[in-house]
Design a protein around this motif. Structure first.
Motif, PDB file in Angstrom:
ATOM      1  N   HIS A 250       8.906  72.516  70.624  1.00 51.69           N
ATOM      2  CA  HIS A 250       9.776  72.903  69.508  1.00 51.69           C
ATOM      3  C   HIS A 250       9.478  72.003  68.313  1.00 51.69           C
ATOM      4  O   HIS A 250       9.496  70.774  68.449  1.00 51.69           O
ATOM      5  CB  HIS A 250      11.250  72.770  69.893  1.00 51.69           C
TER       6      HIS A 250
ATOM      7  N   GLU B 135      14.757  75.527  76.428  1.00 51.48           N
ATOM      8  CA  GLU B 135      14.648  76.950  76.749  1.00 51.48           C
ATOM      9  C   GLU B 135      14.059  77.220  78.136  1.00 51.48           C
ATOM     10  O   GLU B 135      14.449  78.167  78.803  1.00 51.48           O
ATOM     11  CB  GLU B 135      13.796  77.657  75.687  1.00 51.48           C
ATOM     12  N   GLU B 136      13.123  76.393  78.566  1.00 55.18           N
ATOM     13  CA  GLU B 136      12.426  76.649  79.822  1.00 55.18           C
ATOM     14  C   GLU B 136      12.921  75.778  80.980  1.00 55.18           C
ATOM     15  O   GLU B 136      12.649  76.075  82.131  1.00 55.18           O
ATOM     16  CB  GLU B 136      10.916  76.434  79.642  1.00 55.18           C
TER      17      GLU B 136
END
Length: 199
Positions: A143, A105-106
């Motif tokens: 995560h 995501e980043e």
């Protein structure tokens, strides 16, 4: 019984055996298994991995400034070893080991879907130490697989059966021996009252 004295060398075992996923500047993805990995700092959260400059993934990490640490399990033990002894120059490790790519995501790097924990990292500094260069990195996202949440909603990594690397061998972590702080935990002052049955 005495002890032998050996020449200086790395004998700090066991260690986490992690699969580090990376992406090159041309979009090529790879996985490298790393045992030289560790926690560096809590605040800000930082980790490190040490990689030989001749490794295929080294330049990818250097150019992208990012990588994902994927924790390993007993089910992933074969893939963990394979990704450490085969070069991404020759094989597609995701394909050969049938591992699922999940976009982070980043950072622009794939994660391994089968891993119970994926740690997204951005490189802050590279220390050229000798045979290995250490990548000091800031953790930007974590995560955790919901399959390993316990009845109280807390993440229980032990359910995933993590593995460690010790002097050329992989092991499960075995039986729990204690918990953090149990050696100094105060004993309960509640008296052990035995009740008698009344008729």
């Amino acid at each position: 019984m005495g002890k032998q004295t050996w020449k200086a060398g790395n004998m700090l075992y066991p260690l986490p055996a992690v699969m580090v996923s990376v992406r090159g500047k041309n979009g090529e993805d790879n996985i490298i298994t790393v045992a030289w990995a560790g926690t560096v700092c809590t605040n800000p959260p930082m980790v490190s991995i040490s990689v030989r400059p001749e490794r295929y993934s080294y330049q990818m990490i250097k150019e992208s400034g990012a990588f994902v640490i994927n924790l390993t399990t007993e089910d992933l033990c074969y893939a963990t070893d394979y990704c450490g002894v085969r070069s991404g120059r020759d094989v597609d490790k995701f394909k050969e080991m049938k591992l699922t790519k999940v976009e982070a995501e980043e950072i622009s790097t794939p994660m391994i879907g089968e891993s119970p924990v994926n740690i997204e990292c951005k490189v802050e500094q590279v220390l050229e130490l000798g045979s290995h260069h250490m990548f000091l990195a800031k953790v930007v996202a974590v995560h955790a697989d919901e399959a390993y949440m316990d009845e109280r909603g807390r993440f229980d990594l032990n359910r995933a059966k993590p593995i460690v690397y010790s002097h050329g061998e992989y092991f499960g972590i075995g039986k729990k021996q204690g918990t953090f702080g149990w050696s100094v935990k105060k004993k309960s002052k509640t008296p052990n009252i035995k009740t008698k049955n009344r008729r």
